[in-house]
Write a protein that holds these residues in place. Sequence first.
Motif, PDB file in Angstrom:
ATOM      1  N   ARG A  79       0.811  -1.201   0.000  1.00 44.70           N
ATOM      2  CA  ARG A  79       0.000   0.000   0.000  1.00 44.70           C
ATOM      3  C   ARG A  79       0.849   1.257   0.000  1.00 44.70           C
ATOM      4  NH1 ARG A  79      -4.048   0.704   4.889  1.00 44.70           N
ATOM      5  NH2 ARG A  79      -2.262   1.738   5.804  1.00 44.70           N
ATOM      6  N   ASP A  80       2.103   1.137   0.366  1.00 45.80           N
ATOM      7  CA  ASP A  80       2.961   2.320   0.385  1.00 45.80           C
ATOM      8  C   ASP A  80       3.427   2.715  -1.018  1.00 45.80           C
ATOM      9  OD1 ASP A  80       4.560   0.178   0.003  1.00 45.80           O
ATOM     10  OD2 ASP A  80       5.981   0.607   1.601  1.00 45.80           O
ATOM     11  N   LYS A  81       2.753   2.179  -2.036  1.00 44.96           N
ATOM     12  CA  LYS A  81       2.997   2.557  -3.430  1.00 44.96           C
ATOM     13  C   LYS A  81       4.386   2.172  -3.908  1.00 44.96           C
ATOM     14  CE  LYS A  81      -0.093   6.447  -2.851  1.00 44.96           C
ATOM     15  NZ  LYS A  81      -0.300   7.866  -2.923  1.00 44.96           N
ATOM     16  N   MET A  82       4.939   1.169  -3.299  1.00 44.77           N
ATOM     17  CA  MET A  82       6.280   0.757  -3.676  1.00 44.77           C
ATOM     18  C   MET A  82       6.257  -0.687  -4.174  1.00 44.77           C
ATOM     19  SD  MET A  82       8.408   3.234  -2.956  1.00 44.77           S
ATOM     20  CE  MET A  82      10.036   2.588  -2.610  1.00 44.77           C
ATOM     21  N   ILE A  83       7.095  -0.930  -5.169  1.00 44.45           N
ATOM     22  CA  ILE A  83       7.418  -2.301  -5.536  1.00 44.45           C
ATOM     23  C   ILE A  83       8.877  -2.475  -5.155  1.00 44.45           C
ATOM     24  CG2 ILE A  83       7.639  -3.954  -7.414  1.00 44.45           C
ATOM     25  CD1 ILE A  83       5.600  -2.213  -8.953  1.00 44.45           C
ATOM     26  N   LYS A  84       9.172  -3.506  -4.385  1.00 48.15           N
ATOM     27  CA  LYS A  84      10.543  -3.692  -3.951  1.00 48.15           C
ATOM     28  C   LYS A  84      11.009  -5.081  -4.349  1.00 48.15           C
ATOM     29  CE  LYS A  84      10.163  -0.555  -0.045  1.00 48.15           C
ATOM     30  NZ  LYS A  84      10.227  -0.392   1.404  1.00 48.15           N
ATOM     31  N   VAL A  85      12.271  -5.145  -4.732  1.00 46.23           N
ATOM     32  CA  VAL A  85      12.856  -6.435  -5.088  1.00 46.23           C
ATOM     33  C   VAL A  85      13.902  -6.759  -4.038  1.00 46.23           C
ATOM     34  CG1 VAL A  85      14.102  -7.715  -6.837  1.00 46.23           C
ATOM     35  CG2 VAL A  85      12.413  -6.021  -7.503  1.00 46.23           C
ATOM     36  N   TRP A  86      13.780  -7.941  -3.449  1.00 50.06           N
ATOM     37  CA  TRP A  86      14.638  -8.325  -2.338  1.00 50.06           C
ATOM     38  C   TRP A  86      15.527  -9.489  -2.728  1.00 50.06           C
ATOM     39  CZ3 TRP A  86      14.094  -5.409   2.088  1.00 50.06           C
ATOM     40  CH2 TRP A  86      12.941  -4.615   2.157  1.00 50.06           C
ATOM     41  N   ASP A  87      16.719  -9.452  -2.196  1.00 52.26           N
ATOM     42  CA  ASP A  87      17.594 -10.604  -2.283  1.00 52.26           C
ATOM     43  C   ASP A  87      17.429 -11.366  -0.975  1.00 52.26           C
ATOM     44  OD1 ASP A  87      19.567 -12.423  -2.357  1.00 52.26           O
ATOM     45  OD2 ASP A  87      21.117 -11.068  -3.089  1.00 52.26           O
ATOM     46  N   THR A  88      16.774 -12.504  -1.038  1.00 57.56           N
ATOM     47  CA  THR A  88      16.387 -13.171   0.204  1.00 57.56           C
ATOM     48  C   THR A  88      17.515 -13.981   0.836  1.00 57.56           C
ATOM     49  OG1 THR A  88      15.577 -15.012  -1.088  1.00 57.56           O
ATOM     50  CG2 THR A  88      13.979 -13.352  -0.433  1.00 57.56           C
ATOM     51  N   THR A  89      18.611 -14.178   0.091  1.00 60.86           N
ATOM     52  CA  THR A  89      19.683 -14.974   0.697  1.00 60.86           C
ATOM     53  C   THR A  89      20.504 -14.146   1.670  1.00 60.86           C
ATOM     54  OG1 THR A  89      21.000 -14.441  -1.211  1.00 60.86           O
ATOM     55  CG2 THR A  89      19.956 -16.599  -1.187  1.00 60.86           C
ATOM     56  N   GLN A  90      20.518 -12.870   1.438  1.00 59.87           N
ATOM     57  CA  GLN A  90      21.308 -12.019   2.313  1.00 59.87           C
ATOM     58  C   GLN A  90      20.678 -11.969   3.700  1.00 59.87           C
ATOM     59  OE1 GLN A  90      23.956  -9.923   1.215  1.00 59.87           O
ATOM     60  NE2 GLN A  90      23.897 -10.816  -0.831  1.00 59.87           N
ATOM     61  N   ASN A  91      21.500 -11.700   4.669  1.00 65.78           N
ATOM     62  CA  ASN A  91      20.965 -11.538   5.997  1.00 65.78           C
ATOM     63  C   ASN A  91      21.601 -10.305   6.649  1.00 65.78           C
ATOM     64  OD1 ASN A  91      19.385 -12.064   8.115  1.00 65.78           O
ATOM     65  ND2 ASN A  91      20.525 -13.848   8.851  1.00 65.78           N
ATOM     66  N   PRO A  92      20.935  -9.257   6.901  1.00 65.88           N
ATOM     67  CA  PRO A  92      19.508  -9.070   6.659  1.00 65.88           C
ATOM     68  C   PRO A  92      19.220  -8.897   5.170  1.00 65.88           C
ATOM     69  CG  PRO A  92      20.471  -7.030   7.428  1.00 65.88           C
ATOM     70  CD  PRO A  92      21.552  -8.051   7.491  1.00 65.88           C
ATOM     71  N   GLU A  93      17.978  -9.099   4.830  1.00 65.30           N
ATOM     72  CA  GLU A  93      17.569  -9.074   3.426  1.00 65.30           C
ATOM     73  C   GLU A  93      17.897  -7.713   2.818  1.00 65.30           C
ATOM     74  OE1 GLU A  93      15.793 -10.062   5.906  1.00 65.30           O
ATOM     75  OE2 GLU A  93      15.976 -12.192   5.454  1.00 65.30           O
ATOM     76  N   ARG A  94      18.417  -7.783   1.628  1.00 66.97           N
ATOM     77  CA  ARG A  94      18.861  -6.549   0.995  1.00 66.97           C
ATOM     78  C   ARG A  94      17.865  -6.168  -0.089  1.00 66.97           C
ATOM     79  NH1 ARG A  94      22.540  -5.453  -3.090  1.00 66.97           N
ATOM     80  NH2 ARG A  94      22.691  -7.660  -3.466  1.00 66.97           N
ATOM     81  N   MET A  95      17.497  -4.920  -0.097  1.00 63.73           N
ATOM     82  CA  MET A  95      16.617  -4.470  -1.164  1.00 63.73           C
ATOM     83  C   MET A  95      17.464  -4.133  -2.379  1.00 63.73           C
ATOM     84  SD  MET A  95      13.722  -1.555  -1.070  1.00 63.73           S
ATOM     85  CE  MET A  95      14.786  -0.157  -1.231  1.00 63.73           C
ATOM     86  N   ILE A  96      17.207  -4.826  -3.484  1.00 64.37           N
ATOM     87  CA  ILE A  96      18.037  -4.609  -4.667  1.00 64.37           C
ATOM     88  C   ILE A  96      17.534  -3.409  -5.456  1.00 64.37           C
ATOM     89  CG2 ILE A  96      18.950  -5.695  -6.732  1.00 64.37           C
ATOM     90  CD1 ILE A  96      18.153  -8.368  -5.460  1.00 64.37           C
ATOM     91  N   LYS A  97      16.238  -3.420  -5.684  1.00 66.14           N
ATOM     92  CA  LYS A  97      15.653  -2.339  -6.484  1.00 66.14           C
ATOM     93  C   LYS A  97      14.342  -1.918  -5.848  1.00 66.14           C
ATOM     94  CE  LYS A  97      18.361  -2.989 -10.198  1.00 66.14           C
ATOM     95  NZ  LYS A  97      19.306  -2.028 -10.694  1.00 66.14           N
ATOM     96  N   SER A  98      13.934  -0.715  -6.170  1.00 67.50           N
ATOM     97  CA  SER A  98      12.585  -0.348  -5.769  1.00 67.50           C
ATOM     98  C   SER A  98      11.982   0.554  -6.834  1.00 67.50           C
ATOM     99  CB  SER A  98      12.584   0.355  -4.418  1.00 67.50           C
ATOM    100  OG  SER A  98      13.184   1.604  -4.542  1.00 67.50           O
TER     101      SER A  98
END
Lengths: 381, 781
Positions: free
Chosen positions: B228-247
């Motif tokens: 709902r925050d009007k964002m599309i985010k792409v996450w790299d789930t292997t990283q810890n903590p998860e890293r947002m690659i793109k938004s």
Amino acid sequence: MHDSYTGGDQGDNFVGSFPKGFGYGPEEHDSDIGASGGDEKPRILLMGLRRSGKSSIQKVVFHKVSPNETLFLESTNKIVKDDVSNSSFVRFQIWDLPGHIDFFDPTFDSENIFGGCGALIFVIDAQDDYMEALVRLHSTVERAHKINPNIKFEIFIHKVDGLLDDHKIETQRDIHQRACDDLEDAGLEKVSLSFHLTSIYDHSIFEAFSKVVQKLIPQLPILENLLNILISNSGIEKAFLFDVVSKIYIATDSSPVDMQCYELCCDMIDVVIDISCIYGVDDVILSRIRDDGAFDSQSAAIIKLNTNTVLYLREVNKYLALVCILREDNYEKQGLIDYNFQCFRKSIQEVFEVQQNSAAGNSNDVLMSNGIIDKSRLTKT
Amino acid sequence: MQQFVHDRVNSTKPEQHMSFNCEGPANALALNKDATMCVVAGRTVFRIVGIEDHGFVDRINLRVGKINLNYCAADVAWNHHDENILASAATNGSVVIWNLNKPNRSKQECVLTDHKRTVNRVIFHKADASILLSGSQDGTMKLFDIRKHAVSLTFTGKMSESVRDIQFCPHIGSGYFLFAAAYDNGNIQLWDMRRQDRCIKQFPAHTGPAFSLDWHPEEKEWLATAGRDKMIKVWDTTQNPERMIKSVQTIASVARVKWRPQRKLHLASASLLLDHHVNVWALGRPYIPFATFDGHKDVVSSIVWLDTHIFFTCGKDGYLVQHSFKDAKRPADSVIPSGVDMDLFGHVSHAFGERTGSKKASQAGGRFSFFSKTPDKGDLFTESHSDMYVHTTKHNLTLPFEGFIESAKRYKLSNLTFDALCDHNADIARRLNRPKVSSCWSVLHVLFCNKHLSHSMTPRTNSIAPSNDKQDNNKGTGKSQLTSTQDMNKVNVKDSTSDDSDGENSELENNLLVDSGLLNQQTDFFFGDGETDGLDYDNPTSSFDMLTKVDDDLLDYKLPYEAIQVRHELKTVSPEDLAAGHQTLVGEQKHNNMTDNQISPSEPEDENIINIPFKLDIPRISEPQIVVDMLKTFAQQGDIQSTVSMLIVLGDKIRPYIDEEVQEAWFQSYIEILGYYELWTVSAEIIKLCHIGQVSSLNQQSTTIHTYCSQCSRQILGKVGWLCEKCKIVTNSCSICHLPVRHMFIWCQGCCHGGHIDHIKDWFAVNNECPTGCGHMCQYT
């Protein structure tokens, strides 16, 4: 049919898990535990460090104080018990606990305080250094959980209006991580914490409070289903069941809540209350305004917006209103919507009667849903 | 659910736009294994539609028989292995399995009523066709075995938040058991099917609810989420903590997001509200959609890709639409690819495509020094060419950093006489190498000092001493200083003439008036000289000396203005001397006139200065206006400091001539700049000195000083801050003189006694013990 709607049973299951005095619906409550006093009402405790905004939240949500005025609130020195049941459909006590006193001092009766508590809201000031707050949170959760394992912990990460969007997420993530790690270290994995980003300057605090309150309403699945049925048969986009005084929504249909829709509905309630305060009430205006007597069984409002949208408000009972958003095209069949609403209102009243004699509830609900569906089929085809 | 046709050139499907009216708002859409049919489900719709080359064909309407709430579907899924098995999620919380092979009219096979609230999503496992997973509003996810028609596992997050979306990881190898869930509180959880009690990972992805998520079809660890925050985010789930690659920031809440097959960085999104298009985003360029598709009159509720170029959508308007990339609108094509940015030092960079704006750039480049480079930016489809220019400002219009701070700190704006202030500030400005400002201060001094002579009692030495110094300096040093002293000279000349017109020396009067007329015409050149070089002064040394002498004389002569008793002194100055001086001066001016009359003034401030002699003819009419113009000119040039400082120093002399609003704007902007350089003290002083209520009250807003009584620790709320109304005592009286201290109170932290700072200072110069006699050995440092 019976498969599709099993609301009565669920309601009963939920009721069983809550304290007996959890009244819901003004009339039967009085007769039920009229003599037992306020202590049995489920409480929402507001806790947190000093100056974290607890009293402001309480004032803004339940006392219609404008957010700017909260700047001038003095810090709270004693427990303020706010019984919202007198002015609202939701019968709760909000206990605003001062932040700076040692809550675990032996002179405080923590058994009593946490015992009948339904939810504990812990407010963390996101603009401040929150390490101290986390320590306090941990000790509070530990203590409260020991006394009352059913207590629901809600963490309000408050004052986020001053943070950037990226920072909000980072703060939430950090607080979440630390709080959960602390609990795990203490062997309290089972305790669940819910996190909400809130600010009194927008509607996020209302939404967060709505979610807290919804968790304490055992009939929520039934209400949600009723709303689902109502909107699917009346061509409504979105429907909220509002507590008029606090503008908390105690139920909505299952489609996602959009903030603008919610704000629109809140604004509509304001408009309706204001107008009926001016024009709607007879002599005893002033005395009735205070407890929103302007809102009565005849209250209904329809606002047409220039975006081909219609806002539809109807009174459900003294403290509840149904607010719907629908397209103008679908509003042509107003008779159908009104009829469906009558069915909806009747069934809601029946849901709350179920609580008194839990045996009778089931068949009524199904009858009601029958009514709606039959009617809608008549008009749609 | 998705079928990837890898050979896109020989795609068997015709790439055309097709649509079909399902007669009711659709919530979900699913394709069968061969993509020959799709099922559309909604509140009032449940039908299977065949996909033909030329369009959609209505096949089976599943909404038959006795209609109940189980037909209101929030989501639908088609089994990947068994063509005949469908699953739908109903809004009343039941999961319905449909078998198309059933002989009856109603194809419902079984209804699973395990969820208490609306089920938001049902999905089949990609590899194991008997596994069906559902996610519900009640916060649980249930794994059904469709052979048993029963729940085999229940996943309950610790939070009782609603599950909005679930997706199995599409990578059969590593992610066979893995699935992800999006929650109403914005969290994303990763679960392992074998582990029922808790999730593997959890991270907050969105503020507000997360509505949709999708695993990347090829990159194993990439997960796209939308909320709902009007964002599309792409996450790299292997990283810890998860890293947002793109938004990607969109214009409305995002209801669905789907990766585009075979395009690593493309994903499609649909909005929850407002926007009825399907947008395909290229993550490398997240500001404008790569392609948009219309065709719906209401919001799109579900997206399914057929292959790289074709996808199906259904919407709340009840239409099922096949989109092909052929029909895409490319919003990026219609915008002018141009960007402008500015850095701290006022350099402007400007980048644009070759098609546009090259003329504009060259114009701009004419004034600034510029260099250009032409990098080749390979676009994805068309070859394009873009330029980038960086414009650097040659002469910095804004103030130099240090100069501003220095003058802010060293300017004196109050607590001295007007003359002293002007002189001081002129001096400061000169030392900071700002001749224009310096001369303006001097001019102000002279202008207003004269005009209001009756009440500005400047000591004579004050004004003379610096001007003499300056003249001495002028001979050797730069021309800039010369100009300022010239002003002095010139104005002194003027002074003398007005002196004379008072009738003190009647015999000179005519003469001088003539001279002054000449002077009036010649001053342009007189000033212009000084600006070019100081030669003319050095050349006739005698005349320069004379000038100095005249200056002195004149300044002496000035005295009668200031005090009547000096009349006596006036007599000591010989009129002949004075007259000679004047004549010499005029002569010299003529000389200047003859030699250098081709030079004209160039600096804008000059006008102000040059105009001064006009006073002789048109005295005191245009003068405030000139100063106002000067202040405005400074403000326009960005030197708000000078404007405001002069305004403060001038005070009532100029205030009535300027718009209150303009003044306020000046003050506000100066205070803002001071704040920017963290010159809080100066800023506070400016606020204090400002006469405009709105500005001067700035200090009072949001500054509250509470005083507490030292005896009863209560807040003092009375009218005066030094009397406790409860104890009826004066709270902070001086231990030495026993009078209340109203200003600075100094006290010992050991015994809490104290008093006026002067008294205490005196006391401790001699004593060591507390003046009250309490016996405490106070330490005063």
